[in-house]
Design a protein around this motif. Structure first.
Motif, PDB file in Angstrom:
ATOM      1  N   ILE A 225       0.851  -1.194   0.000  1.00  0.00           N
ATOM      2  CA  ILE A 225       0.000   0.000   0.000  1.00  0.00           C
ATOM      3  C   ILE A 225       0.891   1.251   0.000  1.00  0.00           C
ATOM      4  CG2 ILE A 225      -2.104  -0.998   0.972  1.00  0.00           C
ATOM      5  CD1 ILE A 225      -1.167   0.075   3.732  1.00  0.00           C
ATOM      6  N   ASP A 226       2.203   1.049   0.152  1.00  0.00           N
ATOM      7  CA  ASP A 226       3.145   2.162   0.011  1.00  0.00           C
ATOM      8  C   ASP A 226       3.763   2.086  -1.377  1.00  0.00           C
ATOM      9  OD1 ASP A 226       2.811   3.474   2.448  1.00  0.00           O
ATOM     10  OD2 ASP A 226       4.124   2.042   3.481  1.00  0.00           O
ATOM     11  N   GLY A 227       2.917   2.218  -2.369  1.00  0.00           N
ATOM     12  CA  GLY A 227       3.368   2.090  -3.760  1.00  0.00           C
ATOM     13  C   GLY A 227       4.271   3.220  -4.204  1.00  0.00           C
ATOM     14  N   GLN A 228       4.368   4.275  -3.378  1.00  0.00           N
ATOM     15  CA  GLN A 228       5.283   5.367  -3.740  1.00  0.00           C
ATOM     16  C   GLN A 228       6.736   4.917  -3.665  1.00  0.00           C
ATOM     17  OE1 GLN A 228       3.544   5.191  -0.975  1.00  0.00           O
ATOM     18  NE2 GLN A 228       4.821   5.661   0.792  1.00  0.00           N
ATOM     19  N   THR A 229       7.007   3.805  -2.953  1.00  0.00           N
ATOM     20  CA  THR A 229       8.344   3.203  -2.992  1.00  0.00           C
ATOM     21  C   THR A 229       8.327   2.227  -4.164  1.00  0.00           C
ATOM     22  OG1 THR A 229       8.532   3.429  -0.603  1.00  0.00           O
ATOM     23  CG2 THR A 229      10.028   1.860  -1.645  1.00  0.00           C
ATOM     24  N   LEU A 230       9.105   2.516  -5.193  1.00  0.00           N
ATOM     25  CA  LEU A 230       8.903   1.849  -6.490  1.00  0.00           C
ATOM     26  C   LEU A 230       9.062   0.335  -6.420  1.00  0.00           C
ATOM     27  CD1 LEU A 230      10.660   4.339  -8.949  1.00  0.00           C
ATOM     28  CD2 LEU A 230       8.326   4.362  -8.079  1.00  0.00           C
ATOM     29  N   HIS A 231      10.100  -0.122  -5.736  1.00  0.00           N
ATOM     30  CA  HIS A 231      10.309  -1.569  -5.619  1.00  0.00           C
ATOM     31  C   HIS A 231      10.195  -1.957  -4.148  1.00  0.00           C
ATOM     32  CE1 HIS A 231      12.419  -2.350  -9.752  1.00  0.00           C
ATOM     33  NE2 HIS A 231      11.152  -2.023  -9.856  1.00  0.00           N
ATOM     34  N   ASN A 232       8.966  -1.961  -3.649  1.00  0.00           N
ATOM     35  CA  ASN A 232       8.754  -2.190  -2.227  1.00  0.00           C
ATOM     36  C   ASN A 232       8.573  -3.684  -1.951  1.00  0.00           C
ATOM     37  OD1 ASN A 232       8.125  -1.932   0.465  1.00  0.00           O
ATOM     38  ND2 ASN A 232       6.854  -0.115   0.165  1.00  0.00           N
ATOM     39  N   HIS A 233       9.556  -4.274  -1.255  1.00  0.00           N
ATOM     40  CA  HIS A 233       9.470  -5.704  -0.947  1.00  0.00           C
ATOM     41  C   HIS A 233       9.058  -5.952   0.505  1.00  0.00           C
ATOM     42  CE1 HIS A 233      11.061  -6.572  -4.846  1.00  0.00           C
ATOM     43  NE2 HIS A 233      12.170  -5.929  -4.608  1.00  0.00           N
ATOM     44  N   TYR A 234       8.686  -4.876   1.224  1.00  0.00           N
ATOM     45  CA  TYR A 234       8.210  -5.048   2.601  1.00  0.00           C
ATOM     46  C   TYR A 234       6.724  -5.394   2.539  1.00  0.00           C
ATOM     47  CZ  TYR A 234       6.650  -3.911   7.303  1.00  0.00           C
ATOM     48  OH  TYR A 234       6.072  -3.982   8.541  1.00  0.00           O
ATOM     49  N   HIS A 235       6.347  -6.499   3.156  1.00  0.00           N
ATOM     50  CA  HIS A 235       4.957  -6.951   3.040  1.00  0.00           C
ATOM     51  C   HIS A 235       4.257  -7.021   4.396  1.00  0.00           C
ATOM     52  CE1 HIS A 235       6.474  -9.131  -0.807  1.00  0.00           C
ATOM     53  NE2 HIS A 235       6.084  -7.922  -1.089  1.00  0.00           N
ATOM     54  N   GLY A 236       4.605  -6.102   5.295  1.00  0.00           N
ATOM     55  CA  GLY A 236       4.073  -6.191   6.658  1.00  0.00           C
ATOM     56  C   GLY A 236       2.921  -5.252   6.960  1.00  0.00           C
ATOM     57  N   ASN A 237       2.495  -4.428   5.997  1.00  0.00           N
ATOM     58  CA  ASN A 237       1.400  -3.483   6.295  1.00  0.00           C
ATOM     59  C   ASN A 237       0.038  -4.169   6.302  1.00  0.00           C
ATOM     60  OD1 ASN A 237       2.945  -0.993   6.325  1.00  0.00           O
ATOM     61  ND2 ASN A 237       3.199  -1.284   4.120  1.00  0.00           N
ATOM     62  N   VAL A 238      -0.840  -3.616   7.141  1.00  0.00           N
ATOM     63  CA  VAL A 238      -2.233  -4.078   7.134  1.00  0.00           C
ATOM     64  C   VAL A 238      -3.004  -3.186   6.153  1.00  0.00           C
ATOM     65  CG1 VAL A 238      -4.311  -4.418   8.538  1.00  0.00           C
ATOM     66  CG2 VAL A 238      -2.039  -4.742   9.566  1.00  0.00           C
ATOM     67  N   LEU A 239      -3.759  -3.808   5.255  1.00  0.00           N
ATOM     68  CA  LEU A 239      -4.504  -3.039   4.249  1.00  0.00           C
ATOM     69  C   LEU A 239      -5.604  -2.217   4.917  1.00  0.00           C
ATOM     70  CD1 LEU A 239      -2.876  -4.789   2.352  1.00  0.00           C
ATOM     71  CD2 LEU A 239      -4.951  -5.301   1.073  1.00  0.00           C
ATOM     72  N   LYS A 240      -5.726  -0.959   4.444  1.00  0.00           N
ATOM     73  CA  LYS A 240      -6.736  -0.054   5.030  1.00  0.00           C
ATOM     74  C   LYS A 240      -7.550   0.570   3.922  1.00  0.00           C
ATOM     75  CE  LYS A 240      -3.723   1.545   8.749  1.00  0.00           C
ATOM     76  NZ  LYS A 240      -2.522   0.976   8.172  1.00  0.00           N
ATOM     77  N   GLU A 241      -8.819   0.752   4.185  1.00  0.00           N
ATOM     78  CA  GLU A 241      -9.712   1.479   3.278  1.00  0.00           C
ATOM     79  C   GLU A 241      -9.093   2.859   2.990  1.00  0.00           C
ATOM     80  OE1 GLU A 241     -13.327   0.028   3.321  1.00  0.00           O
ATOM     81  OE2 GLU A 241     -13.308   1.044   1.368  1.00  0.00           O
ATOM     82  N   GLY A 242      -9.181   3.308   1.768  1.00  0.00           N
ATOM     83  CA  GLY A 242      -8.631   4.634   1.433  1.00  0.00           C
ATOM     84  C   GLY A 242      -7.242   4.581   0.837  1.00  0.00           C
TER      85      GLY A 242
END
Ligand code: GLY
Ligand code: MN
Ligand code: MN
Length: 462
Positions: A225-242
């Motif tokens: 969900i932090d797509g502003q980091t172009l090659h983001n390999h961190y997969h620990g965020n919880v998805l949120k509405e918005g």
């Protein structure tokens, strides 16, 4: 493997393109992960696959240009190997599947190369990219690894790039299979993108889909969900509405051809107005390029077309201002689109990148720009029928970059810095397709993966 004639033809052509001497193409070795016997998944070298198709470690191939013959160096398995790996075909049978008549044990290659060196024959090699290979070459050539670069042959690199750039029907078929696997990966990710889900739950499932339908992923899954980091390999965020979720992922087929697809979706399945506004601009940039690709055009011009579409769209939303042509010429749009439009694709997801990006994407007529943004374009040269490439525009809101430019007043005549704040939640949006250049234009490869706002909302809310 393809039929042996495919490899025979490729090697004949390569021998004819190189003036004299011999060409050494080393296969990959096993590579240890955390202790010697626990190795990474074995991946054969792509050039070795292209010319020999043999998918086992510890092989080397020689194309003797002067004597017009090819040799495979490799060992038959021992009883110890059979106990651990099961019965294996003999080297001569494996080689004959690749259309190679001559085989020798692996250690014979030392003698072969040292004879060639003492007879002052030219030996052509490609740039090594693994430590193990460098050590192997160091031993073969009897020089320190810093000196190996003098054997790297520009003549060979150019010949290989020329051949591998144009895909034949068998290769296109394989790439298309890889995109069809990516269809399953991406539609699954879309359906899973609900609030409360952790990114790695989705990343793990789609990696499993690749493994179950073909081979491993063609590069580490980018899903965030932090797509502003172009090659983001961190997969620990919880998805949120918005928030928007970027998934950039592809598969390898069992023959090691790649796909590379990006989709960006709103968590929960419904775009809000701001998300939709930015998404439609990226989609337009992606589609404008597809509608314009044909043989003979420069891919740099496609990059600039995408950049102008993005700058024009952002101007209509009030995020940019001034003359769009001028903004793109000076590079102001790169605040939002700081990467290149695309790259070649095939046996490598960034095809042939190990041979040198400038040999693959640039030539005598077109040189790499040093302007921020455009400088990162991997493919700029004239397109030819049979090229397979990616079309991957994006818009990103990168806090550190925005702060830096705002503080220095960079391109303040083209960018409305005050307006940006309310878009920061979007993170990044990228849309990527894999495209074949055809005689009359182009074709998007594989089963169409939902891409319009309607298609995405429909699949996510089914
Ligand atoms: N998957 C990395 C890229 O799109 O180039
Ligand atoms: Mn990608
Ligand atoms: Mn890509």
């Amino acid at each position: 493997m393809f039929k042996s004639e495919v490899y025979i033809k490729r090697r004949n052509r390569l021998r004819n393109m190189v003036s004299s001497g011999l060409i050494l193409i080393t296969g990959n070795q096993e590579s240890s992960m955390n202790y010697p016997a626990n190795t990474y998944h074995f991946r054969q070298d792509s050039n070795f696959l292209y010319y020999f198709g043999m998918d086992q470690p510890d092989l080397a191939g020689v194309l003797d240009v002067d004597e017009d013959r090819d040799i495979i160096f490799g060992n038959d398995v021992t009883m110890d190997d059979i106990i651990w790996m099961g019965p294996q075909p003999l080297m001569k049978d494996r080689a004959s599947e690749a259309g190679v008549q001559y085989t020798e044990p692996l250690d014979k290659i030392n003698e072969y190369i040292s004879d060639a060196l003492s007879n002052h024959r030219k030996i052509h090699i490609l740039p090594p990219y693994r430590g193990e290979t460098l050590i192997q070459l160091e031993k073969l050539f009897g020089v320190h690894h810093d000196e190996i670069r003098k054997f790297i042959s520009e003549e060979l690199i150019k010949a290989v790039v020329k051949m591998r750039s144009v895909k034949d029907e068998y290769e296109i078929n394989e790439i298309e299979k890889a995109v069809d696997i990516a269809y399953e990966m991406h539609t699954t990710a879309m359906k899973m993108a609900q609030p409360g889900v952790v990114e790695r739950e989705i990343a793990g499932v789609i990696e499993g889909i690749s493994l179950s339908l073909g081979g491993p992923v063609s590069f580490p899954v980018i899903l965030s969900i932090d797509g502003q980091t172009l090659h983001n390999h961190y997969h620990g965020n919880v998805l949120k509405e918005g928030r928007m979720m970027v998934t950039d992922a592809g598969a390898e087929t069992t023959m090691h051809y790649a796909s590379d697809i990006t989709r960006t979706v709103p968590v929960g399945g419904k775009f809000n107005q701001k998300q939709k506004d930015i998404y439609e601009i990226v989609l337009k940039a992606n589609v404008n390029v597809i509608e314009s690709i044909k043989p003979g055009i420069l891919y740099r011009d496609m990059h600039l077309l995408a950049a102008k579409t993005i700058a024009g769209g952002l101007k209509s939303l009030g995020l940019m201002k001034g003359d769009v042509e001028e903004a793109v010429k000076l590079g102001a749009h790169a605040l939002f689109f700081p990467h290149g439009l695309g790259h070649m694709m095939g046996l490598d997801v960034h095809d042939m990148e190990g041979l040198g990006e400038n040999y693959v994407g640039y030539d005598d007529q077109i040189k790499r720009s040093d302007q921020f943004g455009l400088a990162f374009l991997r493919l700029a040269r004239k397109l030819e029928t049979g090229f397979v490439l990616t079309d991957e525009p994006g818009i990103y809101f990168i806090p550190a970059l925005i702060d830096q430019w705002r503080e220095t007043g960079k391109f303040k005549d083209f960018i409305n810095y005050d307006k940006i704040k309310s878009f920061m939640d979007i993170g990044g949006i990228r849309i990527e397709d894999d495209i074949l250049v055809t005689e009359s234009g182009c074709r998007v490869l594989g089963k169409p993966i939902p891409k319009t706002v309607d298609e995405i909302e429909t699949i996510m809310t089914q």
